[in-house]
Scaffold this motif. Structure first.
Motif, PDB file in Angstrom:
ATOM      1  N   ARG A 129      34.023  39.855  38.885  1.00 26.96           N
ATOM      2  CA  ARG A 129      35.250  40.467  38.661  1.00 26.96           C
ATOM      3  C   ARG A 129      34.968  41.830  37.895  1.00 26.96           C
ATOM      4  N   PRO A 130      35.917  42.737  37.833  1.00 27.77           N
ATOM      5  CA  PRO A 130      35.811  43.851  36.917  1.00 27.77           C
ATOM      6  C   PRO A 130      35.517  43.634  35.459  1.00 27.77           C
TER       7      PRO A 130
ATOM      8  N   SER B  98      37.103  45.079  32.840  1.00 25.03           N
ATOM      9  CA  SER B  98      38.366  44.850  32.191  1.00 25.03           C
ATOM     10  C   SER B  98      39.029  43.453  32.454  1.00 25.03           C
ATOM     11  N   GLN B  99      38.920  42.858  33.695  1.00 28.70           N
ATOM     12  CA  GLN B  99      39.614  41.850  33.987  1.00 28.70           C
ATOM     13  C   GLN B  99      38.881  40.657  33.434  1.00 28.70           C
ATOM     14  N   LEU B 100      37.623  40.682  33.128  1.00 27.66           N
ATOM     15  CA  LEU B 100      36.916  39.620  32.419  1.00 27.66           C
ATOM     16  C   LEU B 100      37.233  39.439  30.963  1.00 27.66           C
TER      17      LEU B 100
ATOM     18  N   ASP C 208      40.146  40.737  29.726  1.00 19.04           N
ATOM     19  CA  ASP C 208      41.588  40.108  29.497  1.00 19.04           C
ATOM     20  C   ASP C 208      41.458  38.614  29.730  1.00 19.04           C
ATOM     21  N   LEU C 209      40.787  38.206  30.598  1.00 20.73           N
ATOM     22  CA  LEU C 209      40.522  36.873  30.945  1.00 20.73           C
ATOM     23  C   LEU C 209      40.091  36.139  29.675  1.00 20.73           C
TER      24      LEU C 209
ATOM     25  N   ARG D 213      42.802  35.933  26.931  1.00 22.29           N
ATOM     26  CA  ARG D 213      43.910  34.949  27.197  1.00 22.29           C
ATOM     27  C   ARG D 213      43.582  33.701  26.878  1.00 22.29           C
TER      28      ARG D 213
ATOM     29  N   ARG E 279      31.390  48.384  26.219  1.00 26.15           N
ATOM     30  CA  ARG E 279      31.172  47.182  26.773  1.00 26.15           C
ATOM     31  C   ARG E 279      30.794  46.094  25.883  1.00 26.15           C
TER      32      ARG E 279
END
Length: 826
Positions: A34-35, A37-39, A41-42, A45, A131
């Motif tokens: 996954r990108p 940024s999505q990681l 965010d995951l 959450r 990062r």
């Protein structure tokens, strides 16, 4: 036999091929990436959801463990992403370094391509650094949640243990016990029916992937076949009297056939049932049933292998026959009844919130366990097998284990009191933890005994392994090998570490907290600029030991092979040997300090701390060590010298780091601290050379011819082969007394060790010449009457001018140290 061997090898090859195929298939199907940024965010959450869940009022320990596992997964993923970002940042900086603009008017102009590449790499470095920082934020938050969850789990476990329910002595409990038992049985029946229609039916139809379980099943079959073959080959069926090695090998084989294989079979069945997705409460009861069956098999296998009640000659534990039978039956009876009762109690408790069932069940379970555990802790079960005239203690474990058994008996009986008071969870946890702790300790002791015996058997000179080791190391066939002790030490360290993890876990201590504590010990504590940890200390000890071994090897080579070929005196060779010892110790200490992580630029602080320690408690040792260095440098004494120090006289045999060894003339060894040679006057008879002077005192009658006596003494001295001619012997006429003429003879010998021998030979030679020349009379002196003794005393005091005489005898002319000096006849 050949067919069985081929079948076993084929099974193992098939198993290896199957496992390799599974691993290769797993490696060929990587998960999609996954990108970043999505990681992030995951992960955020997931951590938010975990934090929200921890704020709820009621949480079970199993739920906390699940939340902590999720937080650990998030932390591991963030740590991996951070490591990848740091690696990218490092690589980018390496590429960016040659492209940096050089300041100054003489710098060559840059092209647009170089500027664009530098800008691109700079942006990439900025992205990688960002990062890494984002991952560090996620890791820090995950660490906070893990710490909070660990603390929360401890609080929840303690609250559950100390929660007080209704007492079984209450009438309300006994009035509700019937309906609650019926409801629990109904709930279990419904769960079994649901499971049979759902998960078990899917399992029978082949809808589950059982490839890993099939691999474990093949491994179990291979172990069963190996154990069966080994039991036929080395088992207890032979009629001869077994040796200690035979008993050890048979016990290890029984451990495979009677313990390991059945446990693997039960574990496979349990995993198979768990794979069918059993409904509640069967999802909890299946693992509990599997665990209890494994425990039962462990106890049965250990009693059969270690106690061997049916085969006393093959017993490896030092129990008497009666105690082995009694303890084996008591343990098996306790485990069978206790596990069945505990399983019923857990099944009824898991079927719903049944307060009456929990209260009465805990009381019944505690009472059964206590009544069945007391025989296993009695003295009748722990008598030792002692040979005739043995001084071994009559009980296994001695006094300390007897006291521990009394304490355990009191704790087991206290569980009944806790159950009567309404603490059902505490009572069940108490006897379960005690049983698990005793079982783990017994397994550890039995494994230690088996491994020690197996290593000793493998290192014996009459075994193939022992002969191979001696052949490879170039040792004699009957030499003693000590390498198995190092292997046993490493095994014991691993065993102790495992027990340190598992025993607290049986008492409800969080394993993650234990691992975190161990990790803190390994990471260490930072003091100033130095991090002190167990890992660094272990590396420092290892480095120090390796350096000491190398130093001892070099020292032995120089001492045994190099120095004997050098034309140097023995004291010089011993001084060189001692100097090598000092240098080896100092180098090993410096290497160990360096491995510990201490910066040598800050070594002055360490030396200051050492000086304080030396001033407080090590001043005597430091004084002796420094004195030893001075003795080796100045060499006022050396090995072989004849010295007198502090009332001790003898030869110096060796100058060590702290003390000097002196061998007296009585063949005893005196260890004298080195500081005594610098603080006290020392007489060194061989400081300049090894020659020495022999002094002989002689008293002869007054009528003796002086010139003749001097000639006799010179002839006797020059006639001895060990008396030096240069300097010449000296005869000295000391004085004239009223009783005799006193002479002294001085001779010189080249070797100090010849002094006593030369003195003895000269005394014998001089005595013979004096008797031959009639200078002395060898006949015994007549006894004196009392009045003559009084006259003799008066003559010596000057009161009488004449000497005392006895009738019919010569006059007495000598007295003092030489009674052989006689007066001439009238």
């Amino acid at each position: 036999m050949r067919f069985s061997t081929r079948l076993a090898w084929s099974s193992l090859a098939g198993l290896a091929f199957l496992l390799a195929g599974v691993v290769a298939f797993a490696q060929q199907t990587p998960a999609p990436q996954r990108p970043f940024s999505q990681l992030v965010d995951l992960w955020t959450r997931q951590l938010d959801r975990i934090a929200t869940r921890t704020e709820q009022a009621v949480l079970l320990p199993a739920e906390i463990d699940a939340l902590r596992e999720q937080a650990t997964d998030v932390r591991a993923a963030a740590a991996a992403a951070a490591a990848l970002a740091r690696n990218d940042l490092t690589d980018t900086k390496k590429l960016l370094a040659p492209l940096e603009a050089k300041p100054g008017p003489d710098a060559p102009p840059e092209s647009d391509a170089v500027k664009a590449e530098r800008q691109r790499l700079t942006e990439q470095a900025t992205i990688s650094e960002g990062r890494a920082k984002q991952c560090e934020v996620v890791i820090a938050r995950a660490d906070q949640l893990l710490e909070h969850l660990t603390k929360l789990r401890g609080e929840v476990v303690l609250q559950n243990l100390l929660r007080r329910n209704a007492s079984p002595l209450s009438s309300q409990v006994w009035s509700n016990i019937g309906p609650e038992l019926a409801a629990s049985a109904q709930a279990l029946s419904v769960a079994m029916s649901t499971w049979n229609r759902g998960g078990l039916a899917a399992l029978r139809s082949g809808g589950q992937d059982l490839t890993p379980l099939a691999a474990w099943a093949l491994l179990t079959l291979a172990l069963w076949w190996a154990g069966r073959w080994l039991r036929r080959r080395f088992g207890r069926r032979h009629a001869h009297e077994p040796t200690h090695r035979d008993r050890t090998i048979a016990t290890a084989i029984d451990g495979i056939g009677l313990v390991l294989v059945p446990i693997l079979a039960v574990w496979l069945i349990g995993k198979l049932l768990s794979a069918s997705a059993p409904p509640p409460p069967m999802d909890v009861l299946v693992p509990e049933l599997t665990l209890r069956l494994i425990t039962l098999l462990l106890v049965f296998g250990m009693t059969a292998a270690g106690l061997a009640p049916a085969h006393p000659a093959w017993r490896i534990l030092p129990f008497s026959d009666s105690s082995a039978h009694y303890l084996s039956h008591a343990l098996r009876r306790l485990m069978v009844v206790g596990i069945v009762a505990d399983l019923i109690y857990v099944s009824l408790s898991q079927a719903g919130e049944r307060e009456a069932v929990a209260a009465v069940g805990s009381l019944v379970l505690a009472t059964l366990v206590a009544l069945l555990a007391l025989p296993t802790l009695s003295n009748k079960a722990w008598h030792a097998a002692r040979p005739e005239g043995s001084e071994l203690p009559p009980m296994i474990g001695g006094t300390w284990w007897s006291i521990a058994r009394l304490v355990l008996s009191a704790v087991v009986l206290s569980s009944i009191g806790f159950a009567l008071a309404g603490y059902a969870a505490l009572a069940a946890h108490l006897h379960a933890s005690i049983a698990a702790t005793c079982l783990l300790i017994a397994i550890g002791l039995l494994l230690h005994r088996l491994v020690a015996d197996l290593l000793d058997a493998a290192a014996a000179p009459d075994t193939p392994s022992g002969r191979w080791v001696r052949h490879r190391l170039g040792l004699p066939a009957d030499s003693t090998v000590r390498g198995q002790l190092i292997v046993l030490l490493l095994f014991d360290l691993i065993l102790v570490a495992l027990l340190a993890l598992t025993i607290p876990a049986t008492w409800g201590v969080d394993i993650d907290a234990i691992l975190q504590g161990f990790g803190q010990l390994l990471r260490g504590v930072k003091v100033g600029g130095v991090t002190i940890s167990l890992g660094n200390v272990g590396m420092a000890i290892l480095a120090f030991g390796v350096c000491m071994l190398i130093a001892r090897l070099i020292r032995s080579i120089v001492r045994d092979r190099v120095l004997p070929t050098v034309d140097a005196p023995l004291p010089l060779r011993q001084s060189i040997d001692a100097g090598l010892n000092y240098a080896g110790v100092m180098i090993a200490i410096l290497v160990g300090v360096g491995a510990l992580g201490v910066d040598f630029t800050n070594l002055a602080i360490v030396l200051g701390a050492l000086s304080v320690g030396i001033g407080l408690g090590l001043q005597n040792i430091a004084n002796n060590v420094i004195s030893g260095v001075i003795l080796l440098m100045e060499r006022p004494i050396k090995a072989g010298d004849w010295v007198i120090v502090n009332g001790h006289e003898g030869f110096v045999r060796r100058i060590n780091i702290r003390a000097t060894e002196i061998e007296t003339f009585q063949r005893t060894h005196v260890i004298v601290p080195n500081s005594m040679f610098l603080q006290n006057p020392v007489i060194n008879r061989t400081y300049a050379d090894t020659s020495s002077r022999v002094e002989i005192q002689i008293a002869v009658p007054l009528s003796t011819d002086v010139m003749k006596l001097e000639a006799i003494l010179r002839e006797a001295a020059l006639g001895h082969p060990r008396v030096l001619r240069v300097p010449m012997p000296i005869v000295r006429f000391v004085r004239v007394t009223t009783a005799a003429l006193d002479f002294e003879l001085f001779v010189f010998v080249s070797n100090l060790e010849d002094r006593l021998t030369v003195m003895n030979d000269l005394n014998r030679s001089i005595l013979g010449r004096l008797i031959d020349e009639m200078i002395i009379d060898p006949r015994p002196v007549p006894e004196l009457r009392l009045r003559d003794i009084d006259k003799l005393g008066a003559a010596f005091r000057g009161e009488l001018p004449e000497r005392p005489k006895t009738e019919g005898s010569s006059e007495m002319t000598s007295e003092g140290p030489d009674d052989a000096a006689a007066a001439p006849k009238n």
